[in-house]
Design an enzyme around this catalytic site. Structure first.
Site, PDB file in Angstrom:
ATOM      1  N   LEU A  34      47.523  47.467  33.948  1.00  0.00           N
ATOM      2  CA  LEU A  34      46.522  47.596  35.297  1.00  0.00           C
ATOM      3  C   LEU A  34      46.658  49.136  34.341  1.00  0.00           C
ATOM      4  O   LEU A  34      47.188  49.716  34.347  1.00  0.00           O
ATOM      5  CB  LEU A  34      47.677  47.607  36.431  1.00  0.00           C
ATOM      6  CG  LEU A  34      48.264  46.295  37.234  1.00  0.00           C
ATOM      7  CD1 LEU A  34      49.315  46.835  37.973  1.00  0.00           C
ATOM      8  CD2 LEU A  34      46.632  46.005  37.287  1.00  0.00           C
ATOM      9  N   HIS A  35      45.666  50.018  34.774  1.00  0.00           N
ATOM     10  CA  HIS A  35      44.905  51.167  34.447  1.00  0.00           C
ATOM     11  C   HIS A  35      44.200  51.658  36.094  1.00  0.00           C
ATOM     12  O   HIS A  35      44.256  51.123  37.365  1.00  0.00           O
ATOM     13  CB  HIS A  35      43.784  50.813  33.079  1.00  0.00           C
ATOM     14  CG  HIS A  35      42.091  50.164  34.249  1.00  0.00           C
ATOM     15  ND1 HIS A  35      41.733  50.231  35.339  1.00  0.00           N
ATOM     16  CD2 HIS A  35      42.502  48.586  32.866  1.00  0.00           C
ATOM     17  CE1 HIS A  35      40.486  49.587  35.046  1.00  0.00           C
ATOM     18  NE2 HIS A  35      41.104  48.674  34.212  1.00  0.00           N
ATOM     19  N   GLY A  37      41.204  52.078  37.690  1.00  0.00           N
ATOM     20  CA  GLY A  37      40.559  51.236  37.959  1.00  0.00           C
ATOM     21  C   GLY A  37      41.362  49.844  38.993  1.00  0.00           C
ATOM     22  O   GLY A  37      40.691  49.962  39.858  1.00  0.00           O
ATOM     23  N   HIS A  38      42.491  49.721  38.661  1.00  0.00           N
ATOM     24  CA  HIS A  38      42.750  48.983  39.294  1.00  0.00           C
ATOM     25  C   HIS A  38      43.920  49.510  40.420  1.00  0.00           C
ATOM     26  O   HIS A  38      43.194  49.200  41.263  1.00  0.00           O
ATOM     27  CB  HIS A  38      44.230  48.064  38.388  1.00  0.00           C
ATOM     28  CG  HIS A  38      43.401  47.086  37.542  1.00  0.00           C
ATOM     29  ND1 HIS A  38      43.498  47.036  35.893  1.00  0.00           N
ATOM     30  CD2 HIS A  38      42.927  45.636  37.727  1.00  0.00           C
ATOM     31  CE1 HIS A  38      43.246  46.529  35.515  1.00  0.00           C
ATOM     32  NE2 HIS A  38      42.369  45.821  36.429  1.00  0.00           N
ATOM     33  N   GLY A 148      36.217  45.583  41.300  1.00  0.00           N
ATOM     34  CA  GLY A 148      35.454  46.677  41.111  1.00  0.00           C
ATOM     35  C   GLY A 148      34.278  46.321  40.657  1.00  0.00           C
ATOM     36  O   GLY A 148      34.412  45.444  40.591  1.00  0.00           O
ATOM     37  N   LYS A 150      32.767  47.446  37.919  1.00  0.00           N
ATOM     38  CA  LYS A 150      31.893  47.152  36.690  1.00  0.00           C
ATOM     39  C   LYS A 150      31.725  45.754  36.538  1.00  0.00           C
ATOM     40  O   LYS A 150      30.756  45.745  36.481  1.00  0.00           O
ATOM     41  CB  LYS A 150      33.383  47.576  36.074  1.00  0.00           C
ATOM     42  CG  LYS A 150      33.443  47.571  34.961  1.00  0.00           C
ATOM     43  CD  LYS A 150      34.815  47.821  33.561  1.00  0.00           C
ATOM     44  CE  LYS A 150      35.286  46.680  33.131  1.00  0.00           C
ATOM     45  NZ  LYS A 150      35.410  45.923  32.876  1.00  0.00           N
TER      46      LYS A 150
END
Ligand code: PAF
Length: 283
Positions: A34-35, A37-38, A148, A150
């Site tokens: 996870l980053h 964005g998540h 997301g 992306k």
């Protein structure tokens, strides 16, 4: 504190109990690593729901034979620690054998939306995504699910999956979260060496040029060439750099919303990104 659940039956029972108690359920499917964005998806789910489930499952069926399934980062304890900082009720982390009790003998076939772009470069990828997403929606029958932007083509595949199979879950697409230099957050960024990381920003520059030249009404084919060259100048081997209709992903001439989509390898790492295009007058 979030409850970690491995057993699909228990996961489903928890969601059905919550729904029976009148709670709005949000669901964020992930493959872990996870980053921010998540975490933004999780925050949005928490804002809009009474209870939230996050799945952490690296889905073997969406990786091709020469792709990075084995190498894909797995860091469950770190993911769990991050999710503990959010108001998440359940972390669903099933075993492969429980998600695929009969192997991959049943698979969702896709045409059109899954055929082009990523679908051409990664045959079977969207079939694997659609199959696991349908399984996850059955096991986590939430009101809303968060994806997301992306992975734009993935969001179109999931949208069509929901519509064509009459699933009663609402798709929420959240904006891409970016690093300070504009690189889209991705679990695969961790593969980049420091030199590759510096050059990876070429993918963002390609999109910035697309925006600028689109507003200047340059012909699409010329913009696409500039996008490709911008990436190549930074050492990318480009899979595609195109402008297409944002819904159908076809290079139509109609006046609908357009999107610039780019993908390529830098070293052994494959990156993708996109940006919606609008004219100044439409903003
Ligand atoms: O976007 C991802 O992380 C994956 O494709 C998903 C939606 C969790 C399915 O495995």
């Amino acid at each position: 504190m979030a409850e970690t659940i491995r057993d699909p039956k228990i996961m489903r029972a928890r969601i059905l109990e919550a729904r029976a108690a009148g709670k709005r359920v949000g669901f964020v499917p992930t493959m872990g690593a996870l980053h921010p964005g998540h975490l933004r998806l999780v925050e949005k789910a928490v804002e809009e729901s009474d209870v939230v489930a996050v799945s952490v499952f690296v889905n073997p069926c969406q990786f091709g034979p020469n792709e990075d399934y084995e190498r894909y980062p797995r860091m469950f304890e770190a993911d769990k620690t991050l999710l503990e900082t959010k108001d998440v009720q359940w972390i669903f982390t099933p075993d492969v054998k429980d998600i695929y009790p009969h192997g991959d003998s049943i698979n969702i076939a896709l045409r059109e939306v899954g055929d082009s772009l990523e679908g051409l470069i990664r045959p079977g990828h969207f079939s694997g995504v659609a199959t696991v997403v349908l399984k996850l929606f059955n096991l986590v029958p939430a009101h809303r699910t968060y994806f997301g932007a992306k992975d734009w083509q993935q969001t179109r595949v999931v949208k069509q999956l929901i519509e064509d199979l009459h699933l009663s879950i609402e798709l929420v697409v959240c904006p891409t979260v970016r690093e300070a230099d504009g690189l889209a957050m991705s679990s695969r960024n961790s593969y980049l060496s420091s030199d590759e990381r510096r050059r990876a920003v070429g993918i963002v520059h390609a999109l910035e040029k697309a925006k600028e030249l689109w507003q200047a009404n340059m012909p699409l084919a010329d913009i696409e060439s500039v996008m490709k060259k911008t990436m190549e100048d930074q050492g990318f081997s480009v899979d595609y750099a195109v402008i297409v209709d944002a819904e159908s992903l076809k290079p139509t001439q109609c006046t609908g919303q357009k999107i610039a989509l780019v993908a390529g390898h830098i070293g052994t790492t494959r990156l993708i990104d996109n940006c919606l295009l609008s004219h100044e007058s439409e903003k």
